[in-house]
Design a protein around this motif. Sequence first.
Motif, PDB file in Angstrom:
ATOM      1  N   ALA A 281       0.803  -1.226   0.000  1.00  0.00           N
ATOM      2  CA  ALA A 281       0.000   0.000   0.000  1.00  0.00           C
ATOM      3  C   ALA A 281       0.836   1.278   0.000  1.00  0.00           C
ATOM      4  CB  ALA A 281      -0.992  -0.007   1.151  1.00  0.00           C
ATOM      5  N   PRO A 282       1.728   1.435  -0.992  1.00  0.00           N
ATOM      6  CA  PRO A 282       2.464   2.701  -1.081  1.00  0.00           C
ATOM      7  C   PRO A 282       1.529   3.887  -1.355  1.00  0.00           C
ATOM      8  CG  PRO A 282       2.875   1.364  -3.025  1.00  0.00           C
ATOM      9  CD  PRO A 282       2.099   0.516  -2.056  1.00  0.00           C
ATOM     10  N   CYS A 283       0.348   3.605  -1.889  1.00  0.00           N
ATOM     11  CA  CYS A 283      -0.637   4.667  -2.108  1.00  0.00           C
ATOM     12  C   CYS A 283      -1.081   5.275  -0.783  1.00  0.00           C
ATOM     13  CB  CYS A 283      -1.838   4.131  -2.881  1.00  0.00           C
ATOM     14  SG  CYS A 283      -2.622   2.700  -2.107  1.00  0.00           S
ATOM     15  N   GLU A 284      -1.204   4.450   0.248  1.00  0.00           N
ATOM     16  CA  GLU A 284      -1.602   4.951   1.562  1.00  0.00           C
ATOM     17  C   GLU A 284      -0.489   5.782   2.183  1.00  0.00           C
ATOM     18  OE1 GLU A 284      -3.177   1.863   4.088  1.00  0.00           O
ATOM     19  OE2 GLU A 284      -4.482   1.127   2.502  1.00  0.00           O
ATOM     20  N   ASP A 285       0.764   5.379   1.949  1.00  0.00           N
ATOM     21  CA  ASP A 285       1.890   6.171   2.452  1.00  0.00           C
ATOM     22  C   ASP A 285       1.919   7.548   1.800  1.00  0.00           C
ATOM     23  OD1 ASP A 285       2.664   4.016   3.995  1.00  0.00           O
ATOM     24  OD2 ASP A 285       4.123   3.280   2.532  1.00  0.00           O
ATOM     25  N   ALA A 286       1.503   7.612   0.530  1.00  0.00           N
ATOM     26  CA  ALA A 286       1.533   8.870  -0.212  1.00  0.00           C
ATOM     27  C   ALA A 286       0.252   9.688  -0.065  1.00  0.00           C
ATOM     28  CB  ALA A 286       1.771   8.575  -1.694  1.00  0.00           C
ATOM     29  N   CYS A 287      -0.764   9.133   0.548  1.00  0.00           N
ATOM     30  CA  CYS A 287      -2.077   9.784   0.635  1.00  0.00           C
ATOM     31  C   CYS A 287      -1.977  11.165   1.303  1.00  0.00           C
ATOM     32  CB  CYS A 287      -3.036   8.891   1.419  1.00  0.00           C
ATOM     33  SG  CYS A 287      -4.694   9.566   1.610  1.00  0.00           S
ATOM     34  N   ARG A 288      -2.504  12.186   0.618  1.00  0.00           N
ATOM     35  CA  ARG A 288      -2.460  13.554   1.154  1.00  0.00           C
ATOM     36  C   ARG A 288      -3.302  13.700   2.412  1.00  0.00           C
ATOM     37  NH1 ARG A 288      -3.839  17.754  -3.334  1.00  0.00           N
ATOM     38  NH2 ARG A 288      -5.688  16.455  -3.380  1.00  0.00           N
ATOM     39  N   ARG A 289      -4.288  12.859   2.579  1.00  0.00           N
ATOM     40  CA  ARG A 289      -5.144  12.933   3.773  1.00  0.00           C
ATOM     41  C   ARG A 289      -4.321  12.666   5.042  1.00  0.00           C
ATOM     42  NH1 ARG A 289     -10.053  15.123   5.185  1.00  0.00           N
ATOM     43  NH2 ARG A 289     -10.328  14.389   7.285  1.00  0.00           N
TER      44      ARG A 289
END
Length: 137
Positions: free
Chosen positions: A64-72
């Motif tokens: 989940a690198p997308c979660e690491d990058a999530c602006r939220r």
Amino acid sequence: MPVRVELPNLEHWKAQVKCQAGCPVRTDAGRYVQLIAEGRDEEAYLVARAPNPFASVCGRVCAAPCEDACRRGNIDAPISIRALKRYVTERYGVESLHPDTQDRLRERPIIEGNVYRGHLPVVPLSARAGDRAARWR
């Protein structure tokens, strides 16, 4: 008085959509999260599945690198993107009661998200056998 104007480029886009830029297959996570919020789960599955033939697996084991990058995450906590992908794949993926949902990607492309031709659903081997035999005659 001159006004400085900067045209957005790819780097500007990546800075705005960090979750998609962080994903190795560039899944449009923001779009399928939005579709889930709108109650359009089947369409969300198609957006998650279109660029990734292993969407069901990734909903379980992806780092989940997308979660690491999530602006939220800069505000409170990142969105649980992987869990939401698992949710829609369990409802419409190959392990669901509706495994043929992904076949809609062959009929017509989805309007939102990203689609790569090589990631479309494959024809079952049993259907291919007849085609192959006809070619070799």
